[in-house]
Design a protein around this motif. Structure first.
Motif, mmCIF file in Angstrom:
data_model
loop_
_atom_site.group_PDB
_atom_site.id
_atom_site.type_symbol
_atom_site.label_atom_id
_atom_site.label_comp_id
_atom_site.label_asym_id
_atom_site.label_seq_id
_atom_site.Cartn_x
_atom_site.Cartn_y
_atom_site.Cartn_z
ATOM 1 N N ALA B 538 0.814 -1.210 0.000
ATOM 2 C CA ALA B 538 0.000 0.000 0.000
ATOM 3 C C ALA B 538 0.855 1.270 0.000
ATOM 4 N N LEU B 539 2.098 1.129 0.433
ATOM 5 C CA LEU B 539 2.949 2.315 0.517
ATOM 6 C C LEU B 539 3.884 2.443 -0.680
ATOM 7 N N LEU B 540 3.701 1.599 -1.653
ATOM 8 C CA LEU B 540 4.566 1.685 -2.824
ATOM 9 C C LEU B 540 3.866 2.491 -3.908
ATOM 10 N N ARG B 541 4.636 3.187 -4.704
ATOM 11 C CA ARG B 541 4.031 4.038 -5.725
ATOM 12 C C ARG B 541 3.951 3.347 -7.093
ATOM 13 N N PHE B 542 4.718 2.297 -7.256
ATOM 14 C CA PHE B 542 4.805 1.610 -8.547
ATOM 15 C C PHE B 542 5.230 2.576 -9.652
#
Ligand SMILES: Cc1cc2nc3c(=O)[nH]c(=O)nc-3n(C[C@H](O)[C@H](O)[C@H](O)COP(=O)(O)O)c2cc1C
Ligand code: SF4
Ligand code: SF4
Ligand code: FES
Ligand code: FES
Lengths: 164, 595
Positions: B538-542
């Motif tokens: 959930a905390l990754l921006r991709f």
């Protein structure tokens, strides 16, 4: 001693009832045997339908609630039907550290089932278990009786393909 | 029999079996027969050799050649070269990763060289399904000695002198436990063996049972003699089918040899053992819950006192010991308590078996003298962290334990020293984590386990752990709030104080210990909405940083969703619409360009 007639059940054949009666007879009167009886009955039918639990309760002369209590307490027992193939993914620490979570995400997405559940076509049941004792091969997945070590998220669907 | 010139000790432990050791064995047996060698070369299937990382493994005796990573395909070559022409096959030798040196003999491999085999004295050396092989290695000598030459008081005294402490987690002195049970009045008493091994990530008890089941039976006979019990039970996890099978065989053989049953060895002493299979509940490893479970009830702990030594199974005085504890007993009786106590530290005697796993090269089972440093365990024996990654922390004691960061790697393996840094010896699970492990996520993982396994009897344990889990999930999902850390700490202390059994009393430890050593990681999640280890989805921006991207295309090739656009000489780009957030590309990018 005569055995009471058994109710009809789509998942329990007459041969299964025979085996069940034999299991119960073998353990009748042995203190503390209910867990062993449930285990063996589950091996016969694949899960524990209500009718089966009733049969165990009356067969062992135990209150129905006690048998239910035991069946629901231990994670080994399943009160719901299972799929044709059982996938056990290891959620032990070693497997978690090595990325089992990503593997599970893939399986969930592909077959539409969550741990503890069965796919709509009953092809797979997915179970998350705690440490299969093969941490050296983490992450580990067991399908029916086949153990797969070092399962990678990008390969898991391929591995499951042959199981129909 | 006499014609056998070579014995092939092939590992038949769970790890090696999962790597097709069975198929290797069948192929090898067929090939030996085809070549007319089956009479003089015998395959013996042993229990876990310990070095599961390179399995399937096989030791050629008496030469001592150690083969690893065996496959059915290599069999014809192996038989031709080694067993016909006498030329050991070099490409199956162990190669030391650092020096690239090939090492033919087992004892020269660093993984084994720093170990000390007491509990695992017979692993990989005997066929666990043949009692004679155990007896040939002094097996049941100790039982005979204890029954024929020693009084129960003398046995207990010897165990007390040895300083042996329970290996099941709590570290209670075994001799004292036996003395309590001996002194408890009652005509019927029980000896139980705890083989529930619930700590996820620990597999030493399983391996001891698979490799040397008689050692545990012998320990139980001696315990029975010490407290005057006539019936014993082994409570073993149902997930361990091979261990169960080997125990059944061992018990049957011991009965045939008059080592179990009535009038053991003609001494007039009666003792028998039955196996009891657990049904998948972690809390059943707790002593009072285990006894309830054998009685066929829901396995819930009850308050102590009365202690099991006074009121245990079926309300009778009972001794419960862990598998490894019991496997130590024959050694103490054979060699004496003083001999045993000569190894170890002030308060921790003998050896300890650890299940080394996680992000470490030599995953497997290791046995070291108490007092060995964690650094030696992880780096010298374990061979360090794979793929040149950095060590971050090691989790000791499973869900009841804590993590130990780099600065404490030199502390010795000792009950008290480990407790000082906020972890516990526990049953011996050692899980190494590299710098790509998120410690908040690990705390969440353990809390998920504890919450799931709480039997629900105590409200603080049941509700408190659920609340802890919710907060940790919230933090991992990027919804953490400033007050969360204080709440985590406060709740943890309440749960620890107000719970009935060890599960609740120790369950919050992983939270407290990660907070103690990795607080900044929690803070990054809460205040910056960032997961430094890049594990919390959930905390990754991709997103791919075009400045860092080397345009190698590794992510493009790996993406299962076709979400990455890449052409030669152009930085890759992720189409967030198509991305299924599977994180495969993070794993593949060697330049840390994706965040
Ligand atoms: C929740 C919980 C789980 C436990 N699980 C185990 C286990 O799997 N194996 C074990 O030997 N001891 C386990 N223990 C410790 C046992 O209660 C008991 O202390 C131990 O088996 C005693 O044997 P020992 O003195 O030889 O260590 C557990 C304790 C708790 C509180
Ligand atoms: S502390 Fe937790 S697991 Fe232990 S008895 Fe209480 S509720 Fe059950
Ligand atoms: S996270 Fe998975 S789907 Fe998304 S870009 Fe990376 S590899 Fe492709
Ligand atoms: S943690 Fe998965 S096998 Fe042990
Ligand atoms: S299972 Fe073969 S070495 Fe551990």
């Amino acid at each position: 001693m005569s055995v009471p007639p058994h109710p009809e059940h789509p998942d329990i054949t007459p041969e299964m009832w025979e085996k069940i009666d034999a299991v119960i007879a073998r353990h009748r009167g042995v203190a503390g045997s209910v867990i062993a009886v449930l285990r063996e009955c589950q091996q016969v039918v694949g899960y524990l339908p209500v009718e089966l639990i009733d049969a165990v309760a009356s067969g062992l002369n135990l209150p129905r609630s006690d048998v239910f209590g035991v069946a629901s307490f231990y994670s080994l027992f399943s009160l719901k039907p299972k799929g044709r193939n059982l996938i056990k993914v290891c959620m032990g620490t070693a497997c978690y550290v090595k990325g089992i979570k990503e593997v599970i995400t893939r399986i969930e997405a592909r077959f539409q089932l969550a741990p503890g559940g069965t796919s709509p076509d009953r092809r797979f049941s997915l179970e998350a278990v705690r440490c299969l004792g093969a941490c050296g091969l983490a992450p580990v997945m067991v399908v029916n009786n086949d153990t797969f070590g070092d399962v990678k998220a990008d390969r898991v669907i391929e591995v499951l393909e042959p199981y129909r | 029999m006499d014609k056998v010139r070579t014995q092939l000790m092939l590992c038949g432990g769970t790890g090696c079996r999962a790597n097709r050791s069975e198929m290797f064995r069948e192929t090898l047996q067929g090939e030996l027969e085809k070549r007319g060698l089956a009479e003089e070369i015998k395959i013996i299937e042993t229990g876990c050799n310990g070095f599961c990382a390179v399995g399937p493994v096989m030791l050629v005796q008496p030469e001592g050649i150690f083969y690893q990573k065996l496959t059915p395909e290599i069999v014809p070559h192996l038989v031709e070269e080694h067993f016909l022409k006498g030329r050991p096959v070099k490409k199956l030798f162990y190669v030391e990763p650092a020096s690239k040196e090939t090492i033919p003999k087992m004892e020269s491999i660093p993984f084994f060289a720093h170990q000390m085999f007491w509990v695992m004295r017979n692993k990989g050396v005997i066929d666990p399904e043949v009692i004679d092989e155990y007896i040939a290695r002094d097996g049941y000598f100790a039982a005979a000695k204890a029954l024929r030459e020693m009084t129960p008081e003398r046995i207990i005294e010897e165990v007390k002198i040895s300083g042996l402490r329970g290996r099941g987690g709590a570290g209670f002195p075994t001799g004292i436990k036996w003395e309590f049970a001996r002194k408890s009045p009652g005509a019927v008493k029980y000896v139980l063996c705890n083989a529930d091994e619930g700590d996820p990530g620990a597999f030493m008890d399983r391996s001891v049972l698979e490799a040397d089941p008689h050692a545990v039976l012998e320990g139980m006979i001696i315990a029975a003699r010490a407290i005057d019990a006539h019936q014993g039970y082994i409570y073993v996890r149902t997930e361990y089918p091979l261990a169960i099978r080997r125990l059944e065989i061992a018990i049957r053989q011991a009965r045939e040899y008059g080592l179990l049953g009535k009038d053991i060895l003609g001494t007039g002493f009666d003792f028998d053992i039955d196996i009891y299979q657990g049904a998948g509940a972690f809390v059943c490893g707790e002593e009072t819950a285990l006894m309830r479970s054998i009685e066929g009830k829901r396995g819930m702990p009850r308050p102590r006192p009365p202690f099991p030594a006074v009121k245990g199974l079926w309300e009778k005085p009972t001794v419960l010991n862990n598998v490894e504890t019991l496997a130590n007993i024959p050694l103490i009786i054979n060699h004496g308590g003083r001999w045993f106590a000569s190894v170890g530290t002030e308060g921790s005697k003998g050896t300890k078996v650890f299940a080394l796993s996680g992000d470490v090269n030599n995953i497997g089972l290791v046995e070291v003298p108490m007092g060995t440093s964690l650094r030696r365990l992880i780096f010298d024996i374990g061979g360090g962290i794979p793929r040149k990654k950095k060590f971050k922390a090691v989790q000791l004691g499973g869900p009841s334990g804590g993590c130990v960061p780099e600065q404490y790697l030199d502390i010795p393996v000792d009950y008290e020293e480990i407790a000082k840094v906020g972890a516990i010896m526990g049953s011996g699970g050692v899980i190494v984590m590299d710098h790509e492990t998120c410690m908040v996520d690990m705390a969440r993982f353990f809390m998920d386990f504890v919450q799931d396994e709480s039997c629900g009897k105590c409200t603080p344990c049941r509700e408190g752990t659920r609340r802890l889990l919710e907060i940790l999930e919230k933090i991992c999902e990027g919804r953490g709030e400033p007050g969360d850390l204080a709440t985590l700490e406060e709740l943890s202390h309440i749960i620890k104080e107000a719970s009935l059994c060890g599960l609740g009393q120790t369950g919050p430890n992983p939270v407290l210990s990660t907070l103690r050593y990795f607080r900044s990681e929690y803070e990054a999640h809460i205040f910056e909405k960032r997961c430094p280890a890049k594990r919390c989805v959930a905390l990754l921006r991709f997103e791919i940083d075009p400045e860092v991207c080397t345009q190698c295309g590794a992510c493009f090739k790996a993406c299962p969703a076709g979400a990455i656009a890449w052409k030669k000489k152009q930085p890759a780009r992720i189409d967030k619409e198509k991305c299924i957030r599977c994180m495969t590309c993070f794993e593949k990018c060697r330049f840390d360009a994706i965040s």
